[in-house]
Motif scaffolding. Sequence first.
Motif, PDB file in Angstrom:
ATOM      1  N   VAL A   1      21.120 -26.161  -8.973  1.00  0.00           N
ATOM      2  CA  VAL A   1      20.300 -25.977  -9.990  1.00  0.00           C
ATOM      3  C   VAL A   1      20.800 -26.197 -11.403  1.00  0.00           C
ATOM      4  O   VAL A   1      22.048 -25.581 -11.559  1.00  0.00           O
ATOM      5  CB  VAL A   1      19.731 -24.558  -9.967  1.00  0.00           C
ATOM      6  CG1 VAL A   1      18.883 -24.160 -11.148  1.00  0.00           C
ATOM      7  CG2 VAL A   1      19.044 -24.214  -8.812  1.00  0.00           C
TER       8      VAL A   1
ATOM      9  N   VAL B   1      13.992 -23.209  -5.211  1.00  0.00           N
ATOM     10  CA  VAL B   1      14.834 -23.176  -4.342  1.00  0.00           C
ATOM     11  C   VAL B   1      14.468 -22.393  -3.299  1.00  0.00           C
ATOM     12  O   VAL B   1      14.685 -22.951  -2.006  1.00  0.00           O
ATOM     13  CB  VAL B   1      16.161 -22.627  -4.883  1.00  0.00           C
ATOM     14  CG1 VAL B   1      17.195 -22.082  -4.072  1.00  0.00           C
ATOM     15  CG2 VAL B   1      16.694 -23.234  -6.086  1.00  0.00           C
ATOM     16  N   ASP B   2      13.576 -21.567  -3.226  1.00  0.00           N
ATOM     17  CA  ASP B   2      13.071 -20.760  -2.066  1.00  0.00           C
ATOM     18  C   ASP B   2      11.992 -21.841  -1.397  1.00  0.00           C
ATOM     19  O   ASP B   2      12.129 -21.898   0.021  1.00  0.00           O
ATOM     20  CB  ASP B   2      12.156 -19.619  -2.449  1.00  0.00           C
ATOM     21  CG  ASP B   2      12.960 -18.252  -2.942  1.00  0.00           C
ATOM     22  OD1 ASP B   2      14.299 -18.418  -2.769  1.00  0.00           O
ATOM     23  OD2 ASP B   2      12.501 -17.556  -3.330  1.00  0.00           O
TER      24      ASP B   2
ATOM     25  N   LYS C   1       5.215 -24.003  -4.305  1.00  0.00           N
ATOM     26  CA  LYS C   1       6.208 -23.879  -2.700  1.00  0.00           C
ATOM     27  C   LYS C   1       5.964 -24.880  -2.047  1.00  0.00           C
ATOM     28  O   LYS C   1       6.856 -25.723  -1.460  1.00  0.00           O
ATOM     29  CB  LYS C   1       6.559 -22.624  -2.618  1.00  0.00           C
ATOM     30  CG  LYS C   1       7.880 -21.970  -3.083  1.00  0.00           C
ATOM     31  CD  LYS C   1       8.316 -20.505  -2.536  1.00  0.00           C
ATOM     32  CE  LYS C   1       7.410 -19.877  -1.567  1.00  0.00           C
ATOM     33  NZ  LYS C   1       8.008 -18.540  -1.331  1.00  0.00           N
TER      34      LYS C   1
ATOM     35  N   CYS D   1      14.420 -23.996   0.657  1.00  0.00           N
ATOM     36  CA  CYS D   1      15.060 -23.480   1.625  1.00  0.00           C
ATOM     37  C   CYS D   1      13.957 -23.217   2.889  1.00  0.00           C
ATOM     38  O   CYS D   1      14.431 -23.298   4.004  1.00  0.00           O
ATOM     39  CB  CYS D   1      15.451 -22.172   1.435  1.00  0.00           C
ATOM     40  SG  CYS D   1      17.051 -22.185   0.285  1.00  0.00           S
TER      41      CYS D   1
ATOM     42  N   PRO E   1      14.689 -19.644 -15.212  1.00  0.00           N
ATOM     43  CA  PRO E   1      15.385 -19.160 -13.878  1.00  0.00           C
ATOM     44  C   PRO E   1      14.440 -18.704 -12.825  1.00  0.00           C
ATOM     45  O   PRO E   1      14.501 -18.842 -11.562  1.00  0.00           O
ATOM     46  CB  PRO E   1      16.065 -17.905 -14.475  1.00  0.00           C
ATOM     47  CG  PRO E   1      16.235 -18.134 -15.955  1.00  0.00           C
ATOM     48  CD  PRO E   1      15.195 -18.903 -16.386  1.00  0.00           C
ATOM     49  N   GLU E   2      13.271 -18.115 -13.369  1.00  0.00           N
ATOM     50  CA  GLU E   2      12.169 -17.880 -12.098  1.00  0.00           C
ATOM     51  C   GLU E   2      11.501 -18.997 -11.475  1.00  0.00           C
ATOM     52  O   GLU E   2      11.400 -19.130 -10.276  1.00  0.00           O
ATOM     53  CB  GLU E   2      11.102 -16.942 -13.063  1.00  0.00           C
ATOM     54  CG  GLU E   2      10.476 -16.094 -12.012  1.00  0.00           C
ATOM     55  CD  GLU E   2       9.250 -15.196 -12.645  1.00  0.00           C
ATOM     56  OE1 GLU E   2       8.085 -15.419 -12.350  1.00  0.00           O
ATOM     57  OE2 GLU E   2       9.646 -14.525 -13.589  1.00  0.00           O
ATOM     58  N   ARG E   3      11.215 -20.004 -12.135  1.00  0.00           N
ATOM     59  CA  ARG E   3      10.531 -21.134 -11.387  1.00  0.00           C
ATOM     60  C   ARG E   3      11.789 -21.879 -10.774  1.00  0.00           C
ATOM     61  O   ARG E   3      11.514 -22.301  -9.775  1.00  0.00           O
ATOM     62  CB  ARG E   3      10.241 -22.171 -12.665  1.00  0.00           C
ATOM     63  CG  ARG E   3       8.880 -21.731 -13.060  1.00  0.00           C
ATOM     64  CD  ARG E   3       8.293 -22.719 -13.953  1.00  0.00           C
ATOM     65  NE  ARG E   3       9.405 -23.691 -14.845  1.00  0.00           N
ATOM     66  CZ  ARG E   3       8.975 -24.081 -16.086  1.00  0.00           C
ATOM     67  NH1 ARG E   3       7.901 -24.191 -16.567  1.00  0.00           N
ATOM     68  NH2 ARG E   3      10.060 -24.640 -16.664  1.00  0.00           N
ATOM     69  N   ALA E   4      12.951 -21.835 -11.359  1.00  0.00           N
ATOM     70  CA  ALA E   4      14.078 -22.494 -10.234  1.00  0.00           C
ATOM     71  C   ALA E   4      14.083 -21.756  -9.135  1.00  0.00           C
ATOM     72  O   ALA E   4      14.307 -22.291  -8.085  1.00  0.00           O
ATOM     73  CB  ALA E   4      15.328 -22.659 -11.330  1.00  0.00           C
ATOM     74  N   HIS E   5      14.311 -20.384  -9.109  1.00  0.00           N
ATOM     75  CA  HIS E   5      14.212 -19.602  -7.896  1.00  0.00           C
ATOM     76  C   HIS E   5      13.226 -19.955  -7.086  1.00  0.00           C
ATOM     77  O   HIS E   5      13.541 -19.916  -5.748  1.00  0.00           O
ATOM     78  CB  HIS E   5      14.435 -18.066  -8.428  1.00  0.00           C
ATOM     79  CG  HIS E   5      14.473 -17.238  -7.353  1.00  0.00           C
ATOM     80  ND1 HIS E   5      15.900 -17.076  -6.745  1.00  0.00           N
ATOM     81  CD2 HIS E   5      13.877 -16.223  -6.516  1.00  0.00           C
ATOM     82  CE1 HIS E   5      16.031 -16.299  -5.506  1.00  0.00           C
ATOM     83  NE2 HIS E   5      14.628 -15.883  -5.523  1.00  0.00           N
TER      84      HIS E   5
END
Length: 194
Positions: A34, A21-22, A109, A25, A14-18
């Motif tokens: 996701v 997504v950041d 990122k 964005c 979940p941390e990498r997925a977040h």
Amino acid sequence: MSTKLRITVVDADPERAHMIVDGLCEAGDFDVTVLGDETGLARKLAQLAPDVVLIDLANPSRDTLEQLSVASGANSRPVAMFVDRSDPDMTRAAIQAGLSAYVVDGLKKERIKPVIDAAITRFHMLSQMRSELNAAKAALAERKTIERAKGLLIQARGITEDQAYALLRKTAMDQGKKVGEVAQALVTAAELLK
């Protein structure tokens, strides 16, 4: 209907997925979904019909690469995979699996957008090459069929090769068909009469 690029992120962390997504964005206006679980990946992707798939794995095996490639439809959409480390064999396996981008040294990122752009460009180039190859194969197969049909006419009517082709062409024009279609019908009929 949305014109945003639909991106599906496959990452169990979940941390990498977040972070992905950041990054997306910050890079643009995307429609991002996701998937945190690879179970039923093919079905999920068929339902989502994303334009691009991003997969982030720490260290995939060769089997994982092939399964993900099949599940994600690497030949129907760009698929970019990020891995922490790899080797030449793994890179070769990734390319053979049809991935559009295989990025070693993990995902950052600021690298997301350029990798997506490269994956899309590479995917379209390969798709065009596949289309051209299929068209060339179809043209070659049609030419072989026409040659067989001409041979049948030469043998059956005792005419020259040019006359056989002229007869095929005239028949095609009279029937509003392609020469290849008439040739295929003749070859099929000859096979049935054997």
